[in-house]
Scaffold this active site. Sequence first.
Site, PDB file in Angstrom:
ATOM      1  N   HIS A 229       5.698   7.023  -4.610  1.00 45.15           N
ATOM      2  CA  HIS A 229       5.685   5.805  -5.620  1.00 45.15           C
ATOM      3  C   HIS A 229       7.074   6.644  -6.432  1.00 45.15           C
ATOM      4  O   HIS A 229       7.590   7.705  -6.448  1.00 45.15           O
ATOM      5  CB  HIS A 229       5.454   5.299  -5.976  1.00 45.15           C
ATOM      6  CG  HIS A 229       4.164   4.887  -5.460  1.00 45.15           C
ATOM      7  ND1 HIS A 229       3.945   3.809  -4.783  1.00 45.15           N
ATOM      8  CD2 HIS A 229       2.863   5.550  -5.066  1.00 45.15           C
ATOM      9  CE1 HIS A 229       3.035   3.522  -3.960  1.00 45.15           C
ATOM     10  NE2 HIS A 229       1.864   4.172  -4.099  1.00 45.15           N
TER      11      HIS A 229
ATOM     12  N   GLU B 215       0.348   5.063 -11.063  1.00 46.48           N
ATOM     13  CA  GLU B 215       0.137   6.019 -10.096  1.00 46.48           C
ATOM     14  C   GLU B 215       1.228   7.169  -9.700  1.00 46.48           C
ATOM     15  O   GLU B 215       0.728   8.547  -9.575  1.00 46.48           O
ATOM     16  CB  GLU B 215       0.006   5.132  -9.089  1.00 46.48           C
ATOM     17  CG  GLU B 215      -0.242   6.047  -7.387  1.00 46.48           C
ATOM     18  CD  GLU B 215      -0.145   5.419  -5.854  1.00 46.48           C
ATOM     19  OE1 GLU B 215      -0.263   4.045  -5.986  1.00 46.48           O
ATOM     20  OE2 GLU B 215      -0.229   6.239  -4.939  1.00 46.48           O
TER      21      GLU B 215
ATOM     22  N   HIS C 143      -0.574  10.465  -2.733  1.00 47.32           N
ATOM     23  CA  HIS C 143      -0.984   9.376  -3.650  1.00 47.32           C
ATOM     24  C   HIS C 143      -2.734   9.277  -4.558  1.00 47.32           C
ATOM     25  O   HIS C 143      -3.372  10.115  -4.463  1.00 47.32           O
ATOM     26  CB  HIS C 143      -0.998   8.248  -2.952  1.00 47.32           C
ATOM     27  CG  HIS C 143       0.307   8.590  -1.791  1.00 47.32           C
ATOM     28  ND1 HIS C 143       1.106   6.874  -2.895  1.00 47.32           N
ATOM     29  CD2 HIS C 143       1.236   8.724  -1.194  1.00 47.32           C
ATOM     30  CE1 HIS C 143       2.199   6.894  -1.560  1.00 47.32           C
ATOM     31  NE2 HIS C 143       2.126   8.019  -1.159  1.00 47.32           N
TER      32      HIS C 143
ATOM     33  N   GLU D 127      -5.048  10.913  -0.812  1.00 46.68           N
ATOM     34  CA  GLU D 127      -5.269   9.317  -1.550  1.00 46.68           C
ATOM     35  C   GLU D 127      -6.503   9.979  -2.683  1.00 46.68           C
ATOM     36  O   GLU D 127      -7.455  10.576  -2.274  1.00 46.68           O
ATOM     37  CB  GLU D 127      -5.809   8.180  -1.139  1.00 46.68           C
ATOM     38  CG  GLU D 127      -4.572   7.528   0.016  1.00 46.68           C
ATOM     39  CD  GLU D 127      -3.763   7.022  -1.149  1.00 46.68           C
ATOM     40  OE1 GLU D 127      -3.908   6.666  -2.562  1.00 46.68           O
ATOM     41  OE2 GLU D 127      -2.629   5.898  -0.630  1.00 46.68           O
TER      42      GLU D 127
HETATM   43 ZN    ZN Z   1       0.380   5.362  -3.198  1.00 47.47          ZN
END
Ligand code: ZN
Length: 502
Positions: A336, A351, A404, A467
């Site tokens: 992002h 995030e 992430h 993640e």
């Molecule tokens: Zn993400």
Amino acid sequence: MKKGIIFFILILGVLTFYETPYAYADKAVIQVDYLNVRTGPGTNYDRIGKVHTGETYKIIEEKDNWLKIQRSGKDGWVAKWLTKVKADQHITDRHYSKYDYLRIRSAPNLDGKIKGYLMKGDAVEPEKSDGKWVYIQKGNTNGWVHGDYLTKEAKQKQEPEKDEKADENPSSTVKGKVKVGTAVLNVRSENSTRGRILTRIRKGETYEYIAKKDRWYQIKYSSGKTGWVAGWLVNETDNEQTNTPASKNTYVSLNYNGTNLRSGPSTNYKIVGRGHKGDQFQVLSKEGQWYKISYESKTAYVAGWIVEETNQESTATTPATSNSLKGKTIMIDAGHGGRDPGAVGRGGSYEKTLTLDTAYLLKSQLESQGAKVLMTRTSDHYISLTIRTFHSNRSNADAFISLHYNAAPLNVVARGINSYYYSSKDKALADSLQSSIVSYTGLRDRGTKKGDFHVIRENNKPSVLLELGFLSDAREEQTIKTRSYQIKASQGIVEGLTHYFN
Ligand code: ZN
């Protein structure tokens, strides 16, 4: 990650709704990252969210040097002295064309008629957006251009700033000293990891610096010679303080980038310097709500409500140096960025911010193990997925690691760590990283899975998407947003990579 995108689309929709109807009011432009939004005009009110550098909000009310701002979701109060107030007709958000002949179209899609062009470096102020398209005016022409071809950086047409010129002069005056905080540190020809390595310096050694730019210091490493070192691997220091201070010493660590350091204990005093998030200063005394600190061999004051007190300097973030990753090139992809915040935590963490913080911690640890590190982004900028894989595919990276943080829908309980691979040849890499990250962090092991994500699907290099915990879980968010968690996760990644390559 998909959940993050849905959150983002929701937020974008709300923002577009809020921003357009109030085009003729005073706006607050936020000057620091992680600025708390509170329920009332004072630090004694509850925090309900955070806002970040460059973000612009309509001001609804002002009281006692606090501003009530209009936000998607919930209005709230921010400290006025950490914002810049603009009585502007538009949300001043200047962008520049990255290319010559960028098409201005009559509609926000490729079927729109071409009405004109922007040339590289042309400045525009987007008035509204539709998906990735933004509406701009250039001279007498207005219409839509694709946001991927705009940048917030004006470098194409701007003259170098005055202090940049000064930085090129090695005889510049000494501005302070830095002490090496990592076992071995590369001194480079320019303020980026692409700079040529001029020499290496060692932990505990102290050097004078003559300039500071972005996160880098220009140091004098031998007579008449200067080079750049990464600011996150050194600590500013002064003459007396070349050794670890006595354990009774108290330090404060700054919560925000661009924190003002002042000559006295109130906002009426002159600004004598600025600090960055994570910078630590020795506390000399406390006066009211203000700390008197040691700053560049002088003293300065910093507001107590924007720092955290610690009993000692943070322990080194890097494990002992070795050459376990020597000769390897790792590309880190901080998920992002810019207008794409990714998932937003229950407590307001973004995030995009956590991935960038983690990326820098990971970078320093990888470098301490001899690896060369490339990053798809180094600041809070929007970068498309296509550009990320483009950089990877043309690089000589031995592995591509996309970072992430996860989010589950409301009322769904989810915690822990996942590693995704797309090509089955990358499963071994994902397995190695997953087990090592879980063992370092102690978070729940959600296992490795095949994941159909652009950055790993369109990637020619061994690639994984990690993640590193759930922002949608209030408890887990409190853990994963800390530096100590991100250090552990980074150590896990380093060990996982070492195991994979060997
Ligand atoms: Zn993400």
